[in-house]
Design a protein around this motif. Structure first.
Motif, mmCIF file in Angstrom:
data_model
loop_
_atom_site.group_PDB
_atom_site.id
_atom_site.type_symbol
_atom_site.label_atom_id
_atom_site.label_comp_id
_atom_site.label_asym_id
_atom_site.label_seq_id
_atom_site.Cartn_x
_atom_site.Cartn_y
_atom_site.Cartn_z
ATOM 1 N N GLU A 269 0.829 -1.209 0.000
ATOM 2 C CA GLU A 269 0.000 0.000 0.000
ATOM 3 C C GLU A 269 0.862 1.257 0.000
ATOM 4 O OE1 GLU A 269 -2.995 2.800 0.069
ATOM 5 O OE2 GLU A 269 -2.985 0.698 -0.589
ATOM 6 N N LEU A 270 1.965 1.249 0.731
ATOM 7 C CA LEU A 270 2.870 2.401 0.717
ATOM 8 C C LEU A 270 3.404 2.654 -0.694
ATOM 9 C CD1 LEU A 270 4.997 1.898 3.975
ATOM 10 C CD2 LEU A 270 3.019 3.399 3.634
ATOM 11 N N ALA A 271 3.797 1.582 -1.373
ATOM 12 C CA ALA A 271 4.305 1.727 -2.742
ATOM 13 C C ALA A 271 3.230 2.288 -3.658
ATOM 14 C CB ALA A 271 4.802 0.383 -3.261
ATOM 15 N N ARG A 272 2.002 1.810 -3.508
ATOM 16 C CA ARG A 272 0.917 2.297 -4.365
ATOM 17 C C ARG A 272 0.652 3.783 -4.139
ATOM 18 N NH1 ARG A 272 -1.062 -3.161 -3.819
ATOM 19 N NH2 ARG A 272 -2.008 -2.711 -1.791
ATOM 20 N N ARG A 273 0.780 4.236 -2.907
ATOM 21 C CA ARG A 273 0.559 5.654 -2.619
ATOM 22 C C ARG A 273 1.581 6.532 -3.333
ATOM 23 N NH1 ARG A 273 -0.703 5.449 3.936
ATOM 24 N NH2 ARG A 273 -2.620 4.193 3.762
ATOM 25 N N VAL A 274 2.833 6.092 -3.339
ATOM 26 C CA VAL A 274 3.855 6.874 -4.046
ATOM 27 C C VAL A 274 3.642 6.792 -5.546
ATOM 28 C CG1 VAL A 274 6.334 7.092 -4.495
ATOM 29 C CG2 VAL A 274 5.522 6.657 -2.169
ATOM 30 N N ARG A 275 3.255 5.635 -6.044
ATOM 31 C CA ARG A 275 3.018 5.482 -7.484
ATOM 32 C C ARG A 275 1.896 6.390 -7.977
ATOM 33 N NH1 ARG A 275 3.519 -1.016 -9.002
ATOM 34 N NH2 ARG A 275 5.621 -0.871 -9.900
ATOM 35 N N THR A 276 0.902 6.642 -7.155
ATOM 36 C CA THR A 276 -0.178 7.540 -7.580
ATOM 37 C C THR A 276 0.336 8.952 -7.800
ATOM 38 O OG1 THR A 276 -0.827 8.079 -5.301
ATOM 39 C CG2 THR A 276 -1.926 6.201 -6.333
ATOM 40 N N ARG A 277 1.474 9.282 -7.208
ATOM 41 C CA ARG A 277 2.020 10.639 -7.323
ATOM 42 C C ARG A 277 3.133 10.755 -8.355
ATOM 43 N NH1 ARG A 277 3.502 12.413 -1.370
ATOM 44 N NH2 ARG A 277 3.856 14.405 -2.455
ATOM 45 N N VAL A 278 3.883 9.662 -8.588
ATOM 46 C CA VAL A 278 5.041 9.754 -9.480
ATOM 47 C C VAL A 278 4.912 8.898 -10.728
ATOM 48 C CG1 VAL A 278 6.535 10.290 -7.523
ATOM 49 C CG2 VAL A 278 6.365 7.922 -8.338
ATOM 50 N N GLY A 279 3.845 8.088 -10.799
ATOM 51 C CA GLY A 279 3.665 7.228 -11.959
ATOM 52 C C GLY A 279 4.130 5.808 -11.697
ATOM 53 N N PRO A 280 3.940 4.920 -12.677
ATOM 54 C CA PRO A 280 4.213 3.486 -12.485
ATOM 55 C C PRO A 280 5.694 3.136 -12.589
ATOM 56 C CG PRO A 280 3.419 3.873 -14.700
ATOM 57 C CD PRO A 280 3.349 5.210 -13.993
ATOM 58 N N LEU A 281 6.486 3.711 -11.707
ATOM 59 C CA LEU A 281 7.927 3.440 -11.705
ATOM 60 C C LEU A 281 8.203 2.067 -11.088
ATOM 61 C CD1 LEU A 281 9.285 6.908 -10.533
ATOM 62 C CD2 LEU A 281 9.418 5.930 -12.830
ATOM 63 N N PRO A 282 9.333 1.459 -11.440
ATOM 64 C CA PRO A 282 9.694 0.173 -10.826
ATOM 65 C C PRO A 282 9.923 0.316 -9.332
ATOM 66 C CG PRO A 282 11.509 1.048 -12.140
ATOM 67 C CD PRO A 282 10.321 1.903 -12.441
ATOM 68 N N VAL A 283 9.667 -0.775 -8.603
ATOM 69 C CA VAL A 283 9.787 -0.782 -7.141
ATOM 70 C C VAL A 283 10.928 -1.708 -6.726
ATOM 71 C CG1 VAL A 283 8.638 -1.354 -4.963
ATOM 72 C CG2 VAL A 283 7.336 -0.284 -6.820
ATOM 73 N N THR A 284 11.801 -1.189 -5.880
ATOM 74 C CA THR A 284 12.875 -1.974 -5.293
ATOM 75 C C THR A 284 12.566 -2.173 -3.820
ATOM 76 O OG1 THR A 284 14.536 -1.141 -6.836
ATOM 77 C CG2 THR A 284 15.340 -2.040 -4.767
ATOM 78 N N LEU A 285 12.669 -3.415 -3.348
ATOM 79 C CA LEU A 285 12.364 -3.764 -1.967
ATOM 80 C C LEU A 285 13.654 -4.062 -1.227
ATOM 81 C CD1 LEU A 285 9.579 -6.359 -2.852
ATOM 82 C CD2 LEU A 285 9.239 -3.938 -2.356
ATOM 83 N N SER A 286 13.810 -3.498 -0.031
ATOM 84 C CA SER A 286 15.032 -3.742 0.720
ATOM 85 C C SER A 286 14.767 -3.567 2.214
ATOM 86 C CB SER A 286 16.137 -2.784 0.259
ATOM 87 O OG SER A 286 17.386 -3.162 0.795
ATOM 88 N N GLY A 287 15.751 -3.931 3.017
ATOM 89 C CA GLY A 287 15.667 -3.739 4.459
ATOM 90 C C GLY A 287 15.727 -5.043 5.231
ATOM 91 N N GLY A 288 16.206 -4.937 6.462
ATOM 92 C CA GLY A 288 16.414 -6.112 7.285
ATOM 93 C C GLY A 288 15.163 -6.902 7.595
ATOM 94 N N ALA A 289 14.005 -6.220 7.672
ATOM 95 C CA ALA A 289 12.769 -6.943 7.992
ATOM 96 C C ALA A 289 12.439 -7.979 6.928
ATOM 97 C CB ALA A 289 11.604 -5.967 8.157
ATOM 98 N N LEU A 290 12.839 -7.735 5.688
ATOM 99 C CA LEU A 290 12.543 -8.684 4.616
ATOM 100 C C LEU A 290 13.365 -9.961 4.736
ATOM 101 C CD1 LEU A 290 12.276 -6.319 1.516
ATOM 102 C CD2 LEU A 290 10.464 -7.153 3.008
ATOM 103 N N ARG A 291 14.375 -9.950 5.622
ATOM 104 C CA ARG A 291 15.217 -11.134 5.803
ATOM 105 C C ARG A 291 14.686 -12.087 6.868
ATOM 106 N NH1 ARG A 291 19.557 -7.031 5.865
ATOM 107 N NH2 ARG A 291 20.666 -7.036 3.879
ATOM 108 N N VAL A 292 13.604 -11.738 7.548
ATOM 109 C CA VAL A 292 13.141 -12.588 8.650
ATOM 110 C C VAL A 292 12.655 -13.940 8.153
ATOM 111 C CG1 VAL A 292 12.532 -10.591 10.061
ATOM 112 C CG2 VAL A 292 10.758 -11.709 8.697
ATOM 113 N N SER A 293 12.226 -13.997 6.906
ATOM 114 C CA SER A 293 11.772 -15.250 6.306
ATOM 115 C C SER A 293 11.739 -15.085 4.802
ATOM 116 C CB SER A 293 10.364 -15.600 6.802
ATOM 117 O OG SER A 293 9.764 -16.595 5.975
ATOM 118 N N PRO A 294 12.091 -16.119 4.041
ATOM 119 C CA PRO A 294 11.953 -16.030 2.580
ATOM 120 C C PRO A 294 10.498 -15.865 2.154
ATOM 121 C CG PRO A 294 12.511 -18.269 3.263
ATOM 122 C CD PRO A 294 12.684 -17.401 4.472
ATOM 123 N N LEU A 295 9.570 -16.197 3.048
ATOM 124 C CA LEU A 295 8.157 -16.020 2.728
ATOM 125 C C LEU A 295 7.786 -14.540 2.607
ATOM 126 C CD1 LEU A 295 6.627 -18.632 5.203
ATOM 127 C CD2 LEU A 295 6.756 -18.840 2.710
#
Length: 295
Positions: A236-262
């Motif tokens: 939802e956060l990504a979608r909010r920014v996309r509504t303002r800047v257009g359909p740019l590609p999204v890169t995901l990062s950060g330690g929380a994403l490492r808690v599980s491959p799921l």
């Protein structure tokens, strides 16, 4: 022959401070020390954590650059933080650079205008830097106002399941409950309360995020539901920014994403086409420090 300067890069955060020492473009040492944020540095805990960083370094750096939460690059607080870092690490202030942790993170992954960074560490944010330097963001409001999808909110959701069960007069014995107990030291209210409130800020709760990941990996339905809700919040956060800047590609990062491959799998399902990319932001900070010594 002149020896290359020793450059220190810091990726500071609410769960820990990643540091790296680089000489001649080669990493010579790295580690993690207690949390540092611009807000925390104003406290006795922050001063102690800064001293722990100084003690952990195996050599005297010639310059440093830090990315730090709750900091705007040209603010009065940034100038104060620069002086604090310089004093603690025995550096001249002009050899110290500071910027917001998200500006550092974006630069580590993307060039200006190239996309949207969704970052989930202790907290969470969707962040875009335009070619003009203008910033468009969603989230990143801190644990009191948001940060859904980050480590704090994942840990808080787990602990709320525990307290909900205690309210009904039972001590849970699920996979998730056992993983949480291994970190908190128990599941009775006195132990849970001490764990949750003994440490200021968001770091204690964020320590539980890996427990949620391990439980989800082991098939715990409640843990999986927490990750699903967290992925939906980040999308939802990504979608909010996309509504303002257009359909740019999204890169995901950060330690929380490492808690599980799921977790990244759930997030890329919620955000088709998004790319998971983990990079060492402390190394990016060290490269920036090179400018401070004229390299």
């Amino acid at each position: 022959m002149t020896r290359s300067p020793l450059l220190l890069g810091l990726d500071a955060g609410g769960s820990g401070t990643k540091w790296v020492l680089v000489r001649g473009g080669v990493t010579v040492a790295s580690g993690v020390t207690p949390p540092l944020t611009a807000t925390l540095l104003a406290s006795a805990v922050g001063a102690a954590n800064l001293a722990a960083l100084a003690a952990a370094l195996p050599g005297q750096p010639d310059a440093l650059h830090a990315g730090m939460p709750a900091l705007s690059t040209d603010s009065a607080r940034a100038a104060e933080v620069r002086l604090l870092l310089a004093g603690a690490l025995n550096l001249a202030p002009e050899r110290v650079g500071v910027e917001g942790d998200l500006d550092l993170a974006y630069r580590a992954h993307l060039r200006p205008g190239a996309g949207i960074l969704v970052y989930a560490g202790t907290g969470s944010i969707a962040y875009h830097v335009a070619e003009s330097g203008a910033v468009v963001r969603a989230g990143g409001r801190g644990f009191l106002l948001g940060d859904e999808g980050g480590g704090f909110s994942i840990g808080r959701a787990a602990l709320r399941l525990i307290t909900d069960a205690l309210d009904l007069g039972r001590v849970p014995d699920s996979i998730l409950a056992r993983e949480v107990a291994a970190i908190t030291g128990g599941l009775d209210w006195s132990t849970v309360r001490a764990f949750a409130y003994a440490t200021p800020g968001a770091s204690a709760m964020a320590q539980l995020a890996p427990a949620v990941g391990r439980a989800a990996d082991a098939g715990d339905a409640e843990a999986l539901a927490i990750l699903e809700a967290s992925a939906a919040a980040l999308a939802e956060l990504a979608r909010r920014v996309r509504t303002r800047v257009g359909p740019l590609p999204v890169t995901l990062s950060g330690g929380a994403l490492r808690v599980s491959p799921l977790y990244p799998a759930l997030l890329t399902r919620a955000l088709p086409g998004a790319v998971v990319q983990q990079r060492n932001h402390a190394e990016a900070a060290a490269r920036t420090a090179a400018v401070l010594v004229g390299q």
